[in-house]
Design a protein around this motif. Structure first.
Motif, PDB file in Angstrom:
ATOM      1  N   TYR A  25       0.839  -1.199   0.000  1.00 51.71           N
ATOM      2  CA  TYR A  25       0.000   0.000   0.000  1.00 51.71           C
ATOM      3  C   TYR A  25       0.876   1.251   0.000  1.00 51.71           C
ATOM      4  N   GLY A  26       1.935   1.232   0.802  1.00 53.69           N
ATOM      5  CA  GLY A  26       2.872   2.360   0.827  1.00 53.69           C
ATOM      6  C   GLY A  26       3.542   2.562  -0.520  1.00 53.69           C
ATOM      7  N   SER A  27       3.893   1.487  -1.167  1.00 51.30           N
ATOM      8  CA  SER A  27       4.501   1.583  -2.502  1.00 51.30           C
ATOM      9  C   SER A  27       3.520   2.187  -3.494  1.00 51.30           C
ATOM     10  N   GLU A  28       2.247   1.801  -3.399  1.00 53.01           N
ATOM     11  CA  GLU A  28       1.229   2.373  -4.282  1.00 53.01           C
ATOM     12  C   GLU A  28       1.080   3.869  -4.044  1.00 53.01           C
ATOM     13  N   MET A  29       1.129   4.288  -2.782  1.00 49.21           N
ATOM     14  CA  MET A  29       1.032   5.723  -2.479  1.00 49.21           C
ATOM     15  C   MET A  29       2.239   6.473  -3.053  1.00 49.21           C
ATOM     16  N   ALA A  30       3.428   5.866  -2.994  1.00 54.59           N
ATOM     17  CA  ALA A  30       4.627   6.494  -3.564  1.00 54.59           C
ATOM     18  C   ALA A  30       4.502   6.589  -5.088  1.00 54.59           C
ATOM     19  N   ARG A  31       4.006   5.513  -5.715  1.00 52.12           N
ATOM     20  CA  ARG A  31       3.811   5.553  -7.169  1.00 52.12           C
ATOM     21  C   ARG A  31       2.798   6.620  -7.553  1.00 52.12           C
ATOM     22  N   ARG A  32       1.744   6.734  -6.776  1.00 55.24           N
ATOM     23  CA  ARG A  32       0.725   7.738  -7.055  1.00 55.24           C
ATOM     24  C   ARG A  32       1.317   9.146  -6.939  1.00 55.24           C
ATOM     25  N   ALA A  33       2.097   9.389  -5.909  1.00 56.07           N
ATOM     26  CA  ALA A  33       2.740  10.697  -5.739  1.00 56.07           C
ATOM     27  C   ALA A  33       3.693  10.973  -6.902  1.00 56.07           C
ATOM     28  N   ASN A  34       4.429   9.948  -7.326  1.00 52.84           N
ATOM     29  CA  ASN A  34       5.361  10.116  -8.452  1.00 52.84           C
ATOM     30  C   ASN A  34       4.630  10.406  -9.755  1.00 52.84           C
ATOM     31  N   ARG A  35       3.483   9.762  -9.960  1.00 51.69           N
ATOM     32  CA  ARG A  35       2.706  10.039 -11.175  1.00 51.69           C
ATOM     33  C   ARG A  35       2.232  11.485 -11.213  1.00 51.69           C
ATOM     34  N   PHE A  36       1.781  12.001 -10.089  1.00 49.04           N
ATOM     35  CA  PHE A  36       1.358  13.400 -10.038  1.00 49.04           C
ATOM     36  C   PHE A  36       2.542  14.334 -10.271  1.00 49.04           C
ATOM     37  N   ALA A  37       3.686  14.010  -9.678  1.00 50.67           N
ATOM     38  CA  ALA A  37       4.876  14.848  -9.868  1.00 50.67           C
ATOM     39  C   ALA A  37       5.301  14.852 -11.332  1.00 50.67           C
ATOM     40  N   GLU A  88       3.614  11.066   2.579  1.00 52.48           N
ATOM     41  CA  GLU A  88       3.646  10.795   4.013  1.00 52.48           C
ATOM     42  C   GLU A  88       3.023   9.438   4.329  1.00 52.48           C
ATOM     43  N   CYS A  89       1.951   9.121   3.656  1.00 51.86           N
ATOM     44  CA  CYS A  89       1.287   7.827   3.844  1.00 51.86           C
ATOM     45  C   CYS A  89       2.225   6.689   3.445  1.00 51.86           C
ATOM     46  N   SER A  90       2.978   6.909   2.385  1.00 51.60           N
ATOM     47  CA  SER A  90       3.931   5.904   1.940  1.00 51.60           C
ATOM     48  C   SER A  90       4.965   5.608   3.027  1.00 51.60           C
ATOM     49  N   LYS A  91       5.499   6.658   3.624  1.00 50.57           N
ATOM     50  CA  LYS A  91       6.500   6.485   4.697  1.00 50.57           C
ATOM     51  C   LYS A  91       5.890   5.796   5.913  1.00 50.57           C
ATOM     52  N   GLN A  92       4.712   6.265   6.314  1.00 50.85           N
ATOM     53  CA  GLN A  92       4.064   5.696   7.493  1.00 50.85           C
ATOM     54  C   GLN A  92       3.665   4.239   7.271  1.00 50.85           C
ATOM     55  N   SER A  93       3.245   3.889   6.067  1.00 50.70           N
ATOM     56  CA  SER A  93       2.841   2.513   5.771  1.00 50.70           C
ATOM     57  C   SER A  93       4.005   1.548   5.925  1.00 50.70           C
ATOM     58  N   ALA A  94       5.169   1.964   5.455  1.00 50.35           N
ATOM     59  CA  ALA A  94       6.351   1.103   5.587  1.00 50.35           C
ATOM     60  C   ALA A  94       6.681   0.868   7.057  1.00 50.35           C
ATOM     61  N   ALA A  95       6.650   1.931   7.852  1.00 47.91           N
ATOM     62  CA  ALA A  95       6.940   1.795   9.282  1.00 47.91           C
ATOM     63  C   ALA A  95       5.877   0.942   9.970  1.00 47.91           C
TER      64      ALA A  95
END
Length: 184
Positions: A25-37, A88-95
């Motif tokens: 889930y965290g990886s998906e949030m990171a991918r989503r943030a990267n797509r927007f960027a 932030e969700c990506s970081k928190q999900s990993a932890a």
């Protein structure tokens, strides 16, 4: 003591589920943030190129408004991942995935110790403290998971469906019952 076992089994299942899935889930949030960027960067580059062309070839208000709208859209795309909390969700999900793994170990250890002391049907103070501590730690990790934004609703639906299929229910009364089995 069976209510306590039921609660711990429920929490073990939950901790296992979330420890296995929050990383993805965290990886998906990171991918989503990267797509927007990436979209923001591309739109920004396009806007930059359009500005020079528009300004040099047209004095019309419509063309200038189109370029302005593109610039605003580009800024919006750049801001959205932060506003939506994807990074932030990506970081928190990993932890949290790691924390669920650690609490899973504590819950399994508590369950093993409970099974070992099950013959007497009395929960020694040390074991009660261990069980209570594992359950409290699980609840703290779960509270942090529930504070994730955006919240992983699709995963929550998955775990509910799995629990229904297995007939698993949470039993909050087990914590109160825990103290009735503690030896003096």
């Amino acid at each position: 003591m069976s209510q306590i076992s039921t609660t711990i089994e429920y929490e073990i299942h939950s901790a296992l589920f979330w420890s296995e899935r929050l990383g993805g889930y965290g990886s998906e949030m990171a991918r989503r943030a990267n797509r927007f960027a990436l979209a923001a960067a591309l739109l920004s580059a396009l806007t930059g190129a359009a500005v020079w062309t528009t300004l040099s070839e047209s004095q019309g208000v419509v063309a200038q408004l189109v370029v302005t709208a593109m610039a605003v859209a580009s800024a919006g795309l750049a801001m959205w991942p932060s506003t939506a909390g994807y990074a932030e969700c990506s970081k928190q999900s990993a932890a949290l995935a790691s924390d669920y793994g650690q609490v899973l170990v504590r819950l399994r250890r508590a369950m093993d110790h409970m099974h070992a002391s099950h013959r007497t049907n009395v929960l020694p103070k040390e074991l009660a403290a261990e069980v209570d501590g594992a359950i409290e730690e699980f609840q703290k990790v779960r509270a942090r998971k529930e504070a994730l934004r955006p919240y992983p609703r699709s995963l929550e639906q998955q775990i509910r469906s799995i629990r229904l299929d297995r007939g698993m229910e949470s039993n909050p009364a087990a914590l109160a019952d825990l103290r009735s089995h503690v030896t003096a």
